[in-house]
Write a protein that holds these residues in place. Structure first.
Motif, PDB file in Angstrom:
ATOM      1  N   GLN A  18      40.512  51.210  51.621  1.00  0.00           N
ATOM      2  CA  GLN A  18      39.291  51.378  50.849  1.00  0.00           C
ATOM      3  C   GLN A  18      38.359  52.329  51.581  1.00  0.00           C
ATOM      4  N   ASP A  50      35.445  45.191  36.632  1.00  0.00           N
ATOM      5  CA  ASP A  50      36.837  45.455  36.979  1.00  0.00           C
ATOM      6  C   ASP A  50      37.103  46.955  36.911  1.00  0.00           C
ATOM      7  N   LEU A  51      38.322  47.339  37.266  1.00  0.00           N
ATOM      8  CA  LEU A  51      38.682  48.757  37.337  1.00  0.00           C
ATOM      9  C   LEU A  51      38.646  49.412  35.964  1.00  0.00           C
ATOM     10  N   THR A  64      39.552  51.031  45.424  1.00  0.00           N
ATOM     11  CA  THR A  64      40.636  50.119  45.812  1.00  0.00           C
ATOM     12  C   THR A  64      40.175  48.668  45.796  1.00  0.00           C
ATOM     13  N   TYR A  72      38.727  46.983  43.750  1.00  0.00           N
ATOM     14  CA  TYR A  72      38.859  46.281  42.463  1.00  0.00           C
ATOM     15  C   TYR A  72      40.147  45.460  42.381  1.00  0.00           C
ATOM     16  N   ARG A  73      41.064  45.662  43.313  1.00  0.00           N
ATOM     17  CA  ARG A  73      42.272  44.839  43.312  1.00  0.00           C
ATOM     18  C   ARG A  73      42.024  43.471  43.964  1.00  0.00           C
ATOM     19  N   GLN A 132      45.060  34.714  43.642  1.00  0.00           N
ATOM     20  CA  GLN A 132      45.393  36.013  43.070  1.00  0.00           C
ATOM     21  C   GLN A 132      46.824  36.415  43.424  1.00  0.00           C
ATOM     22  N   ARG A 151      49.958  37.154  40.754  1.00  0.00           N
ATOM     23  CA  ARG A 151      50.775  38.385  40.751  1.00  0.00           C
ATOM     24  C   ARG A 151      52.257  38.065  40.856  1.00  0.00           C
TER      25      ARG A 151
END
Length: 387
Positions: A239, A273-274, A308, A310-311, A379, A383
């Protein structure tokens, strides 16, 4: 009334305020140990007070005589003196070394003699430094046995005298966020300059001490640092600090640019968010590209490096989209080092900066939940399910 001016004029007042504050810390520590305050009747108390004893504490506003509480079982121990005096000793030693080496000012001589009540010799400074260096080296070489998912890297520069020549020396600093959510100062070291090789050596030493589990690294856009991160921390996402990015953007704007342009760009980093950020970025580029094409082309090419974060879980965004945590710490370092101004050698510079950061590290040990890392774990599980 200007309180700062009042304190500056009345040194005795400042000493009285400092003494009162530290005395309250000591009494609060005893209350926590016993589970009850003075003269307080309470079930479950762990013991009783047994008076006080006198102990002096050297500070940069003079020596304070404090009353340290005792308990009947002799169990009370305070870390206040060790925590406070470590950085004070490093500070005084740096000033004293300037004086002994003949490069001090009258102000430095006055400060050092007032702090310790006497002038310094090379042997007295050596004694001070020996004890300090042992403790600071132990801190710098300690094992890092648990994972640190987040890592923040940065460097600051201090002026150091080497062979009669004044040079800028880089001090490299690493801050980690432990898997339990606690912040820690992982390393403080020096380098003649920031370069890929100096940053690589710094990161390799961290890994040799056990650093692992790093998933996300925040830093500025220093080319050597970026390459070192890619080479040593191969699994980590990078980041770019968005605050540094916005400062760099000024280079692509005319001096009399519209203030709304950068303000609207700044707002992108507050999106949920992104997807929202990218949608508003497209609108921003459309709005300003005709007026400031040089800026918008540069932003379009590089802004992805600043998104970055935002992940990560949303609650972590404000802490990890920039290196602002480190900026606040640097203000404290600067407040001390500007008194020294030019360090007599690199060892005294590193000694003071390390001592200050150890103080910070120890304060953070009581802040176990700076971040809720359960959010990151959840999170990861989501995933894996999605994959």
């Amino acid at each position: 009334m200007d309180l700062k001016a009042l304190v500056a004029e009345d040194r005795d007042l400042m000493k009285a305020l400092m003494k009162e504050a530290l005395q309250e810390v000591l009494e609060a520590e005893m209350t926590e140990l016993l589970g009850a305050g003075p003269h307080q009747r309470q079930d479950g108390r762990q013991g009783y007070r047994a008076g006080h004893y006198e102990r002096g504490l050297v500070t940069r506003i003079g020596k304070l005589e404090l009353r340290v509480p005792r308990d009947r079982n002799g169990q009370f121990q305070t870390a206040l003196f060790e925590r406070y005096q470590r950085s004070e000793k490093a500070f005084v030693a740096a000033l004293a070394e300037m004086y002994v080496q003949g490069v001090s000012t009258r102000k430095v001589k006055a400060i050092t003699e007032e702090l310790c009540g006497h002038s310094f010799s090379a042997s007295s400074i050596s004694t001070i430094n020996k004890g300090l260096d042992e403790a600071l080296t132990a801190f710098a070489e300690r094992r890092l046995d648990e994972p640190y998912p987040y890592l923040i890297l940065d460097a600051r520069y201090e002026k150091v005298r080497e062979g009669g020549v004044i040079r800028s020396q880089a001090v490299l600093i690493a801050i980690g966020i432990h898997q339990g959510g606690r912040r820690e100062v992982l390393a403080v070291d020096r380098a003649s300059r920031e370069s890929q090789s100096s940053w690589k050596d710094f990161l390799v030493r961290l890994k040799d001490r056990g650093l692992h589990g790093v998933e996300f690294v925040v830093s500025d856009d220093h080319a050597g640092l970026r390459k070192a991160i890619t080479e040593v921390l191969t699994e980590a996402a990078w980041q770019r600090c968005y605050v540094h990015f916005l400062r760099n953007a000024l280079d692509y704007l005319p001096r009399k640019a519209d203030d709304d342009c950068l303000q609207e760009l700044r707002w992108l980093y507050d999106r949920r968010d992104l997807t929202e950020a990218q949608r508003d970025l497209a609108a921003w580029l459309t709005k300003w590209s005709a007026k400031y094409p040089k800026l918008t082309n540069w932003v379009e090419d590089h802004i992805g490096e600043t998104l970055t974060f935002y992940r990560l879980p949303r609650a972590h965004h404000k802490h990890l989209k920039s290196t602002n945590m480190r900026e606040r710490l640097n203000e404290e370092i600067k407040r001390r080092t500007r008194v020294v101004r030019i360090f007599p050698h690199t060892e005294s510079c590193l000694r003071l900066v390390r001592a200050l950061r150890v103080e910070t590290h120890e304060a953070w040990l009581y802040d176990n939940r700076y971040l809720n890392m359960d959010l990151l774990k959840e999170q990861r599980r989501e995933r894996l399910r999605a994959a």
